[in-house]
Design a protein around this motif. Sequence first.
Motif, short mmCIF file in Angstrom:
data_model
loop_
_atom_site.label_atom_id
_atom_site.label_comp_id
_atom_site.label_asym_id
_atom_site.label_seq_id
_atom_site.Cartn_x
_atom_site.Cartn_y
_atom_site.Cartn_z
N ARG A 1 22.02 68.14 56.85
CA ARG A 1 22.88 69.58 56.62
C ARG A 1 23.18 69.99 58.09
N PHE A 2 22.43 70.05 58.94
CA PHE A 2 22.79 70.72 60.29
C PHE A 2 23.14 69.63 61.25
N SER A 3 23.07 68.16 61.17
CA SER A 3 23.61 67.23 61.99
C SER A 3 24.95 66.41 61.62
N GLU A 4 25.36 66.58 60.33
CA GLU A 4 26.47 65.99 60.07
C GLU A 4 27.55 66.95 59.61
N ASP A 5 28.81 66.28 59.51
CA ASP A 5 29.94 67.27 59.04
C ASP A 5 29.66 67.47 57.46
N LEU A 6 30.04 69.03 57.11
CA LEU A 6 29.84 69.20 55.64
C LEU A 6 30.52 68.24 54.72
N THR A 7 31.60 67.77 55.05
CA THR A 7 32.26 66.81 54.25
C THR A 7 31.57 65.33 54.01
N SER A 8 30.91 65.01 55.14
CA SER A 8 30.25 63.70 55.18
C SER A 8 28.77 63.64 54.81
N ALA A 9 28.11 64.80 54.86
CA ALA A 9 26.84 65.03 54.71
C ALA A 9 26.05 64.77 53.12
N PRO A 10 27.07 64.89 52.23
CA PRO A 10 26.43 64.53 50.78
C PRO A 10 26.66 63.01 50.67
N TYR A 11 27.87 62.47 51.16
CA TYR A 11 27.75 60.95 51.05
C TYR A 11 26.60 60.24 51.86
N ARG A 12 26.32 60.63 53.19
CA ARG A 12 25.14 60.13 53.82
C ARG A 12 23.62 60.29 52.98
N PHE A 13 23.67 61.51 52.29
CA PHE A 13 22.45 61.80 51.75
C PHE A 13 22.18 60.95 50.36
N PHE A 14 23.30 60.75 49.45
CA PHE A 14 23.00 59.72 48.46
C PHE A 14 22.96 58.34 48.95
N GLN A 15 23.70 58.00 50.16
CA GLN A 15 23.26 56.54 50.77
C GLN A 15 22.11 56.39 50.91
N TRP A 16 21.20 57.17 51.41
CA TRP A 16 20.12 57.02 51.84
C TRP A 16 18.91 57.32 50.82
N PHE A 17 19.31 57.56 49.42
CA PHE A 17 18.62 57.44 48.39
C PHE A 17 17.23 56.18 48.49
N PRO A 18 17.99 54.99 48.40
CA PRO A 18 16.73 54.06 48.49
C PRO A 18 15.77 53.90 49.80
N LEU A 19 16.28 54.52 50.78
CA LEU A 19 15.35 54.66 51.88
C LEU A 19 14.29 55.61 51.56
N ILE A 20 14.88 56.85 50.97
CA ILE A 20 14.04 58.02 50.76
C ILE A 20 12.96 57.68 49.77
N PHE A 21 13.19 57.08 48.64
CA PHE A 21 12.10 56.49 47.66
C PHE A 21 11.58 55.07 47.81
N PHE A 22 11.79 54.53 49.00
CA PHE A 22 11.29 53.26 49.37
C PHE A 22 9.85 53.37 49.09
N LEU A 23 9.11 54.20 49.70
CA LEU A 23 7.75 54.30 49.79
C LEU A 23 7.08 54.30 48.14
N MET A 24 7.80 54.92 47.08
CA MET A 24 7.54 54.81 45.71
C MET A 24 7.71 53.48 45.18
N ALA A 25 8.75 52.94 45.64
CA ALA A 25 8.98 51.47 45.22
C ALA A 25 7.84 50.42 45.54
N LEU A 26 7.61 50.79 46.89
CA LEU A 26 6.43 49.74 47.49
C LEU A 26 5.36 49.91 46.83
N GLY A 27 4.88 51.10 46.57
CA GLY A 27 3.57 51.40 45.86
C GLY A 27 3.59 50.72 44.45
N HIS A 28 4.85 51.10 43.95
CA HIS A 28 4.93 50.34 42.43
C HIS A 28 4.88 48.82 42.31
N VAL A 29 5.49 48.26 43.38
CA VAL A 29 5.47 46.62 43.20
C VAL A 29 4.13 46.25 43.65
N TYR A 30 3.37 46.89 44.46
CA TYR A 30 2.07 46.45 45.08
C TYR A 30 1.17 47.05 44.20
#
Length: 262
Positions: free
Chosen positions: A69-98
């Motif tokens: 929100r404070f480092s990206e342009d307002l028009t590109s921040a939502p795109y970047r946010f959704f793009q990082w969803f797999p990284l944001i929830f990666f720990l949960m996926a890691l715990g699930h598979v192991y």
Amino acid sequence: MKPVPPFFLGLVLIFWGWPTDLVLAGVIGGVILESAHLVRARWDFTDTEFNRLWDVCALIFLGVGLVLRFSEDLTSAPYRFFQWFPLIFFLMALGHVYSSRPFVPLKAFSWFLRRPGAEGGDRPVAFGWIYFAVCLVSAGATHRQDPWYYIGVAVLSGAAFWVNRPHRLSIPAWITVFLLAAAVGYLAQGRMQALQTYVEGRISKLLIEFSQRGFDPRRTETSIGQIGEIKTSSRIVLKVKPDAGPVPPRLRFSHRPLMYGQ
């Protein structure tokens, strides 16, 4: 719903990294998750440990949102946010598979269901398929208009539906229905692009109005490119005559009445 078969999460992570320019992250994440099929050791997660793992993901979710929100342009921040969803929830996926448990309890994702006496909290959730869908959706959070993205989504989602297909339906009938749905979706995506453009414009404008505090000399909005009403007739309906002197180059309204003539 069946657990996610081998190679599904790895392939979808690599596919996610291609349009988002995060191929290296997708390859590394896919290798880590797929290594669970080669390693026999498992973590015996309790419900509380699943709860804490999801809480960490929620904190990462909020932290990434604030940083963008404070480092990206307002028009590109939502795109970047959704793009990082797999990284944001990666720990949960890691715990699930192991984990030694094939499913995650539903109460791990809700603080309300964790309360004593809450019903439905022990319902099993196939988080692997949820993460699979998150990667597919996040891969589309780009400005690219590439038909290969739709083909990749159709192939990967078709494989997921095939694994969980109802056995009461014959294989030829299932393939026919899926190909028909894929064809209709491909034809309808042109309309969806126009709708996406409109929604993106409205969201960007709302974000700018919400975050703007006073006048910003570095930003401005113009009407360049906006087509107004086009004059379709050259017929003269009224003429203006001045009281004295030549006709002014620009007319201004005043309290004095103007004289009109044919």
